[in-house]
Write an enzyme that holds these catalytic residues in place. Structure first.
Site, mmCIF file in Angstrom:
data_model
loop_
_atom_site.group_PDB
_atom_site.id
_atom_site.type_symbol
_atom_site.label_atom_id
_atom_site.label_comp_id
_atom_site.label_asym_id
_atom_site.label_seq_id
_atom_site.Cartn_x
_atom_site.Cartn_y
_atom_site.Cartn_z
ATOM 1 N N HIS A 207 0.926 -1.390 0.148
ATOM 2 C CA HIS A 207 0.171 0.360 -0.413
ATOM 3 C C HIS A 207 0.533 0.960 -0.198
ATOM 4 O O HIS A 207 0.764 2.429 -0.226
ATOM 5 C CB HIS A 207 -1.311 -0.125 1.276
ATOM 6 C CG HIS A 207 -2.180 -0.550 1.122
ATOM 7 N ND1 HIS A 207 -2.252 -2.304 1.359
ATOM 8 C CD2 HIS A 207 -3.281 -0.488 0.994
ATOM 9 C CE1 HIS A 207 -3.368 -2.697 0.838
ATOM 10 N NE2 HIS A 207 -4.166 -1.600 0.014
ATOM 11 N N HIS A 249 1.844 -3.826 9.481
ATOM 12 C CA HIS A 249 3.426 -3.884 9.009
ATOM 13 C C HIS A 249 3.655 -2.720 10.701
ATOM 14 O O HIS A 249 2.987 -1.962 11.077
ATOM 15 C CB HIS A 249 2.911 -2.630 7.863
ATOM 16 C CG HIS A 249 3.452 -3.020 6.448
ATOM 17 N ND1 HIS A 249 3.768 -3.779 5.781
ATOM 18 C CD2 HIS A 249 1.353 -3.036 5.724
ATOM 19 C CE1 HIS A 249 2.794 -4.416 4.258
ATOM 20 N NE2 HIS A 249 1.666 -3.498 4.857
HETATM 21 C C1 LIG Z 1 -5.795 -7.875 -11.462
HETATM 22 C C2 LIG Z 1 -5.197 -8.548 -10.757
HETATM 23 C C3 LIG Z 1 -4.691 -9.687 -10.464
HETATM 24 C C4 LIG Z 1 -5.230 -7.469 -9.679
HETATM 25 C C5 LIG Z 1 -4.429 -8.002 -7.752
HETATM 26 C C6 LIG Z 1 -4.367 -6.624 -7.175
HETATM 27 C C7 LIG Z 1 -4.348 -7.515 -5.972
HETATM 28 C C8 LIG Z 1 -4.809 -8.363 -5.112
HETATM 29 C C9 LIG Z 1 -3.375 -6.688 -5.146
HETATM 30 C C10 LIG Z 1 -3.045 -7.034 -3.641
HETATM 31 C C11 LIG Z 1 -2.877 -5.632 -2.573
HETATM 32 C C12 LIG Z 1 -3.126 -5.713 -1.342
HETATM 33 C C13 LIG Z 1 -3.561 -6.698 -0.315
HETATM 34 C C14 LIG Z 1 -0.778 -5.759 -0.886
HETATM 35 C C15 LIG Z 1 -0.803 -5.952 0.605
HETATM 36 O O1 LIG Z 1 -0.203 -4.534 0.638
HETATM 37 P P1 LIG Z 1 0.347 -4.768 2.180
HETATM 38 O O2 LIG Z 1 0.662 -2.553 2.122
HETATM 39 O O3 LIG Z 1 -0.234 -4.917 3.306
HETATM 40 O O4 LIG Z 1 1.701 -5.208 2.127
#
Ligand SMILES: CC(C)=CCC/C(C)=C/CC/C(C)=C/COP(=O)(O)O
Length: 286
Positions: A207, A249
């Protein structure tokens, strides 16, 4: 090092500091005959013996093959390598472990929305909204929608580059998470919306990278009015801060994430797809 008091005492009671076969300083009585390996180390001059005794463990260990041979000849034990490391830890090692300890302590203290029962648990739903505003899916869907709706070549160019930037961000963060494999804080509840398997790891915050990269992107290409520019910066900061408040985090995950996202935007500028490149790309697709 023996304390001055101990040195004075040794003068009075007839004790001198020496280095024992296990590498620790110990006092021995002059009335008793010292072990042979100490006799050989100290020689006859008490000043040089004290100087030798005040050398660092590393220096003592490497101060000549005669020591090793004397110790083996007398049956004395060699100091194991890992003991030497513990006795003489590097400055970088100490600095890193201190930073890590501060990071864990601070992150735990700031995780005030980690669950509903936490001290600021009542604003957890609001923080989860902020979380969704920085999630990959709304950003990818929004960029795709704008690309589809845009009727100008310039608008399509910007949206296509934003889309590529978002995909690149997901890939880079996934790679770093898979390599570093730092666990999320123990107080985090794994109730996040739509995650990949690498998202069980916390370093860096995806994020935070996205917020920093997208904020730079918006400021450079889309948002020109000053009040809105301030809002974009505030949003990016809030997304990062909310990661720690939610207990998702540690502080260092978010700090590194902001830095990484900032640098990712430089990469986006370097790989920018121009109108000519876009025509070629669309021509190949169409
Ligand atoms: C179309 C497609 C495959 C979209 C995937 C988008 C997706 C699931 C992104 C993950 C985002 C996410 C939860 C990241 C984790 O963020 P942190 O800040 O917890 O590391």
């Amino acid at each position: 090092m023996p304390s001055p008091k101990a040195k004075n005492n040794s003068g009075r009671s007839g004790s001198v500091p020496g280095v024992s076969s296990n590498g620790r300083y110990e006092f021995m009585s002059l009335n008793r005959s010292p072990p042979p390996h100490l006799l050989q180390r100290q020689g006859s001059d008490p000043t040089s013996a004290r100087l030798r005794a005040s050398e660092s463990p590393t220096r003592r260990r490497g101060s000549g093959s005669s020591n090793a041979s004397s110790s083996s000849a007398t049956g004395g034990q060699q100091l194991p390598e890992e003991d030497c490391m513990r006795l003489n830890p590097s400055f970088v090692g100490i600095a890193l472990s201190s930073l890590l300890a501060i990071d864990l302590w601070l992150s735990k203290r700031l995780g005030v929305c980690a669950c509903e029962d936490s001290s600021w648990g009542s604003i957890r739903p609001l923080m989860k909204l902020v979380e969704i505003s920085g999630h990959g899916i709304p950003w990818l869907a929004g960029a795709l929608y704008c690309l589809y709706k845009s009727d100008s070549a310039a608008g399509q160019e910007v949206m296509l580059n934003l889309l590529m930037a978002l995909v690149m961000d997901l890939v880079l963060v996934g790679v770093v998470k898979a390599v570093v494999r730092r666990r999320r804080p123990s107080h985090n509840r794994m109730d996040m919306f739509a995650t990949f398997s690498v998202d069980r790891y916390s370093f860096p915050s995806g994020h935070a990278t996205r917020a920093a990269m997208c904020a730079r992107f918006l400021l450079a290409h889309l948002v020109l009015a000053a009040p809105l520019r301030v809002l974009v910066l505030l949003w990016a900061a809030l997304v990062g801060f909310s990661r720690v408040l939610l207990g998702r985090h540690n502080v260092t995950d978010v700090a590194f994430g902001f830095g990484m996202g900032y640098c990712q935007y430089n990469l986006v500028e370097m790989l920018w797809v121009s109108p000519v490149g876009l025509q070629l790309l669309l021509g190949q697709v169409g």
